[in-house]
Write a protein that holds these residues in place. Structure first.
Motif, short mmCIF file in Angstrom:
data_model
loop_
_atom_site.label_atom_id
_atom_site.label_comp_id
_atom_site.label_asym_id
_atom_site.label_seq_id
_atom_site.Cartn_x
_atom_site.Cartn_y
_atom_site.Cartn_z
N ARG A 197 0.84 -1.20 0.00
CA ARG A 197 0.00 0.00 0.00
C ARG A 197 0.87 1.26 0.00
N ALA A 198 1.92 1.24 0.82
CA ALA A 198 2.84 2.40 0.88
C ALA A 198 3.51 2.63 -0.46
N LEU A 199 3.92 1.55 -1.13
CA LEU A 199 4.57 1.69 -2.44
C LEU A 199 3.57 2.15 -3.50
N ALA A 200 2.35 1.62 -3.45
CA ALA A 200 1.35 1.96 -4.45
C ALA A 200 0.89 3.41 -4.33
N LEU A 201 0.91 3.96 -3.12
CA LEU A 201 0.42 5.32 -2.89
C LEU A 201 1.54 6.35 -2.79
N ASP A 202 2.77 5.94 -3.08
CA ASP A 202 3.92 6.83 -2.96
C ASP A 202 3.86 7.91 -4.03
N LYS A 203 3.61 9.14 -3.60
CA LYS A 203 3.51 10.27 -4.53
C LYS A 203 4.88 10.78 -4.97
N THR A 204 5.94 10.37 -4.27
CA THR A 204 7.27 10.85 -4.62
C THR A 204 7.95 9.95 -5.63
N ALA A 205 7.30 8.84 -5.99
CA ALA A 205 7.90 7.93 -6.96
C ALA A 205 8.00 8.62 -8.32
N PRO A 206 9.06 8.36 -9.06
CA PRO A 206 9.18 8.98 -10.38
C PRO A 206 8.08 8.47 -11.30
N PRO A 207 7.63 9.31 -12.23
CA PRO A 207 6.58 8.88 -13.14
C PRO A 207 7.06 7.74 -14.04
N GLU A 208 6.13 6.94 -14.48
CA GLU A 208 6.47 5.82 -15.36
C GLU A 208 7.04 6.37 -16.67
N SER A 209 8.03 5.69 -17.20
CA SER A 209 8.63 6.13 -18.45
C SER A 209 7.91 5.54 -19.66
N GLN A 210 6.95 4.68 -19.40
CA GLN A 210 6.20 4.06 -20.49
C GLN A 210 5.14 5.01 -21.01
#
Length: 107
Positions: free
Chosen positions: A83-96
């Motif tokens: 849940r923490a990983l899925a909701l992480d707003k600081t994660a870089p955007p997908e490059s796809q």
């Protein structure tokens, strides 16, 4: 950048350390095995599972419905970490790129 499997493994290691006071260097083989287990599964397939450590050298993925015959072990549910990983707003955007291009719809 780290893969989600590495970040998930580090979160599990951190919980083991914070909650149970484990010595991190001793658990290195188990966390390595933990990463291998995560690499063999997709992110959505891990929901509802736990990671069990029957020793400091091994890790096993278990479903809540499975009967565990591991003897003494430490088990951590993965859902809070996922849940923490899925909701992480600081994660870089997908490059796809998006699968479908946006189109305008008129009435």
């Amino acid at each position: 950048m780290f893969s989600w499997q590495t970040i998930l493994s580090l979160r599990v290691l951190n919980e083991l350390h914070d909650r149970f006071g484990i010595e991190i260097i001793v658990w290195r083989p188990a966390i390595g095995r933990c990463q291998e287990v995560f690499r063999q599964s997709s992110f959505p397939a891990l929901w509802g599972t736990s990671i069990a450590f029957p020793s400091t050298n091994d890790a096993v993925l278990v479903r809540a419905s499975e009967k565990m015959e591991l003897g003494a072990h430490v088990t951590l549910p993965l859902d809070p970490h996922l849940r923490a990983l899925a909701l992480d707003k600081t994660a870089p955007p997908e490059s796809q790129l998006p699968l479908f291009a946006a189109i305008e719809v008129r009435r």
